[in-house]
Design a protein around this motif. Sequence first.
Motif, PDB file in Angstrom:
ATOM      1  N   UNK A 177      49.952  33.010  43.813  1.00  0.00           N
ATOM      2  CA  UNK A 177      49.223  31.947  43.121  1.00  0.00           C
ATOM      3  C   UNK A 177      48.157  32.572  42.224  1.00  0.00           C
ATOM      4  N   UNK A 178      48.120  32.178  40.958  1.00  0.00           N
ATOM      5  CA  UNK A 178      47.217  32.791  39.989  1.00  0.00           C
ATOM      6  C   UNK A 178      45.741  32.435  40.192  1.00  0.00           C
ATOM      7  N   UNK A 179      45.381  31.167  40.461  1.00  0.00           N
ATOM      8  CA  UNK A 179      43.954  30.815  40.552  1.00  0.00           C
ATOM      9  C   UNK A 179      43.142  31.653  41.549  1.00  0.00           C
ATOM     10  N   UNK A 180      43.608  31.852  42.805  1.00  0.00           N
ATOM     11  CA  UNK A 180      42.802  32.678  43.703  1.00  0.00           C
ATOM     12  C   UNK A 180      42.680  34.129  43.258  1.00  0.00           C
ATOM     13  N   UNK A 181      43.687  34.627  42.547  1.00  0.00           N
ATOM     14  CA  UNK A 181      43.640  35.994  42.033  1.00  0.00           C
ATOM     15  C   UNK A 181      42.539  36.115  40.979  1.00  0.00           C
ATOM     16  N   UNK A 182      42.509  35.180  40.038  1.00  0.00           N
ATOM     17  CA  UNK A 182      41.494  35.209  38.980  1.00  0.00           C
ATOM     18  C   UNK A 182      40.096  35.003  39.563  1.00  0.00           C
ATOM     19  N   UNK A 183      39.989  34.050  40.500  1.00  0.00           N
ATOM     20  CA  UNK A 183      38.690  33.795  41.129  1.00  0.00           C
ATOM     21  C   UNK A 183      38.187  35.028  41.880  1.00  0.00           C
ATOM     22  N   UNK A 184      39.080  35.692  42.568  1.00  0.00           N
ATOM     23  CA  UNK A 184      38.702  36.900  43.314  1.00  0.00           C
ATOM     24  C   UNK A 184      38.216  38.002  42.379  1.00  0.00           C
ATOM     25  N   UNK A 185      38.909  38.171  41.265  1.00  0.00           N
ATOM     26  CA  UNK A 185      38.498  39.190  40.294  1.00  0.00           C
ATOM     27  C   UNK A 185      37.113  38.900  39.728  1.00  0.00           C
ATOM     28  N   UNK A 186      36.864  37.629  39.413  1.00  0.00           N
ATOM     29  CA  UNK A 186      35.571  37.267  38.834  1.00  0.00           C
ATOM     30  C   UNK A 186      34.449  37.453  39.842  1.00  0.00           C
ATOM     31  N   UNK A 187      34.639  36.876  41.035  1.00  0.00           N
ATOM     32  CA  UNK A 187      33.597  36.972  42.061  1.00  0.00           C
ATOM     33  C   UNK A 187      33.422  38.420  42.526  1.00  0.00           C
ATOM     34  N   UNK A 188      34.530  39.123  42.745  1.00  0.00           N
ATOM     35  CA  UNK A 188      34.454  40.507  43.197  1.00  0.00           C
ATOM     36  C   UNK A 188      33.779  41.421  42.190  1.00  0.00           C
ATOM     37  N   UNK A 189      34.113  41.252  40.917  1.00  0.00           N
ATOM     38  CA  UNK A 189      33.486  42.071  39.873  1.00  0.00           C
ATOM     39  C   UNK A 189      31.994  41.770  39.762  1.00  0.00           C
ATOM     40  N   UNK A 190      31.634  40.489  39.921  1.00  0.00           N
ATOM     41  CA  UNK A 190      30.218  40.113  39.879  1.00  0.00           C
ATOM     42  C   UNK A 190      29.453  40.769  41.027  1.00  0.00           C
ATOM     43  N   UNK A 191      30.061  40.763  42.211  1.00  0.00           N
ATOM     44  CA  UNK A 191      29.426  41.411  43.359  1.00  0.00           C
ATOM     45  C   UNK A 191      29.265  42.913  43.120  1.00  0.00           C
ATOM     46  N   UNK A 192      30.320  43.534  42.580  1.00  0.00           N
ATOM     47  CA  UNK A 192      30.265  44.960  42.292  1.00  0.00           C
ATOM     48  C   UNK A 192      29.183  45.310  41.295  1.00  0.00           C
TER      49      UNK A 192
END
Length: 239
Positions: A55-70
């Motif tokens: 599923x694309x939405x959780x992948x995109x959300x994870x990238x955005x949130x994860x990159x922000x945390x990083x």
Amino acid sequence: MPIGPIINSLAIISGGYLGALLQNRIPKKLCSAMPLTFGVASIGMGISSITRIDSLPPVILSLIVGSALGELINLEKGIEWCANKVQKPIERLFSKRDTTHLSPDYMEKFVGIVVLFSASGTGIFGSLNEGMTGDTSLLISKSFLDLFTATIFATSLGYIVMIVAIPQFLIMITLYFCAGSIMPFTASFMIGDFSAVGGIIMIATGLRISGIKSFPIANMLPALLIVMPISAIWNIFLG
């Protein structure tokens, strides 16, 4: 058995040895051109991993949130700081043997390859992926890349490149065994989304290796930690 991490570390040791041994016989043109091929290969592996997406939405959300945390915790700078701590011990170890190589540029390159081999998105994702699924193909493919990359770097840095296999193996083996412990709590769709996030990070890694765009790869890595929980929540409420 952690086949991928073992093969990958042996590839760096072999490449570092061959590159240092043959450093005067490998054309300079080859040394400058090969990183482009290494980058394209990483992009190809990334595309292959993205095809497993559920599923694309959780992948995109994870990238955005994860990159922000990083970015917030400045993960990439932290990894660079740790890599720089390797510099002085290596200087003390090798200065008595060959002081001609220990210029600031030399050690800067060495610190760079420590980060490249030990903290790359491909290595981290590949170790976690093998630990969860038993699939060694990604790390074995990475081993071919690392073999030739280590060879090219060793033409200018020498046998010291072989030492990079030590921190790389320790990181990979830790991730491998940690991943195995969480496998019972995962589902196929979660692993598919995890693979897709790793694939996107591998594409960014390829672009960085090729010198096209210097993505902050390390700052994107937290996405790998949060993608499966986000994927599970998405599947429960919106799947």
